[in-house]
Scaffold this motif. Structure first.
Motif, PDB file in Angstrom:
ATOM      1  N   GLN A  49       0.825  -1.203   0.000  1.00 33.70           N
ATOM      2  CA  GLN A  49       0.000   0.000   0.000  1.00 33.70           C
ATOM      3  C   GLN A  49       0.861   1.256   0.000  1.00 33.70           C
ATOM      4  OE1 GLN A  49      -2.411  -0.664   3.467  1.00 33.70           O
ATOM      5  NE2 GLN A  49      -3.954  -1.814   2.337  1.00 33.70           N
ATOM      6  N   ARG A  51       2.342   1.641  -3.472  1.00 31.16           N
ATOM      7  CA  ARG A  51       1.318   2.101  -4.399  1.00 31.16           C
ATOM      8  C   ARG A  51       1.021   3.589  -4.184  1.00 31.16           C
ATOM      9  NH1 ARG A  51      -4.245  -0.254  -3.729  1.00 31.16           N
ATOM     10  NH2 ARG A  51      -5.277   1.699  -4.059  1.00 31.16           N
ATOM     11  N   SER A  54       3.819   5.611  -5.669  1.00 32.05           N
ATOM     12  CA  SER A  54       3.818   5.671  -7.131  1.00 32.05           C
ATOM     13  C   SER A  54       2.706   6.582  -7.656  1.00 32.05           C
ATOM     14  CB  SER A  54       3.691   4.273  -7.730  1.00 32.05           C
ATOM     15  OG  SER A  54       2.408   3.741  -7.479  1.00 32.05           O
ATOM     16  N   CYS A  55       1.632   6.744  -6.897  1.00 28.92           N
ATOM     17  CA  CYS A  55       0.516   7.597  -7.321  1.00 28.92           C
ATOM     18  C   CYS A  55       0.707   9.054  -6.916  1.00 28.92           C
ATOM     19  CB  CYS A  55      -0.791   7.087  -6.710  1.00 28.92           C
ATOM     20  SG  CYS A  55      -1.293   5.470  -7.318  1.00 28.92           S
TER      21      CYS A  55
END
Length: 67
Positions: A6, A9, A12-13
């Motif tokens: 998480q 992620r 990366s966002c």
């Protein structure tokens, strides 16, 4: 999904500028972990303790060492 997945992620966002300090140094996962840990210890001082002999010692200062 694991907590680490998480975090990866979310990183990366997120905008790349979030992962860079004001002086242009990249912020690492260790930096993030230490920041979160220091805030948790400040909010929950009973966790900022160590065992010395048979006694539990609560510390006023938050001192985190990384090797």
């Amino acid at each position: 999904m694991t907590h680490c997945a998480q975090v990866r992620r979310a990183r990366s966002c997120a905008s790349p500028s979030i992962w860079r300090s004001a002086d242009g140094v990249d912020v690492s996962y260790n930096d993030l972990l230490l920041r979160v840990l220091s805030r948790v210890l400040a909010e929950h001082p009973a966790l900022n303790a160590s065992l010395q002999g048979d006694e539990i010692r609560l510390w006023q200062r938050i001192d985190i060492g990384v090797a």
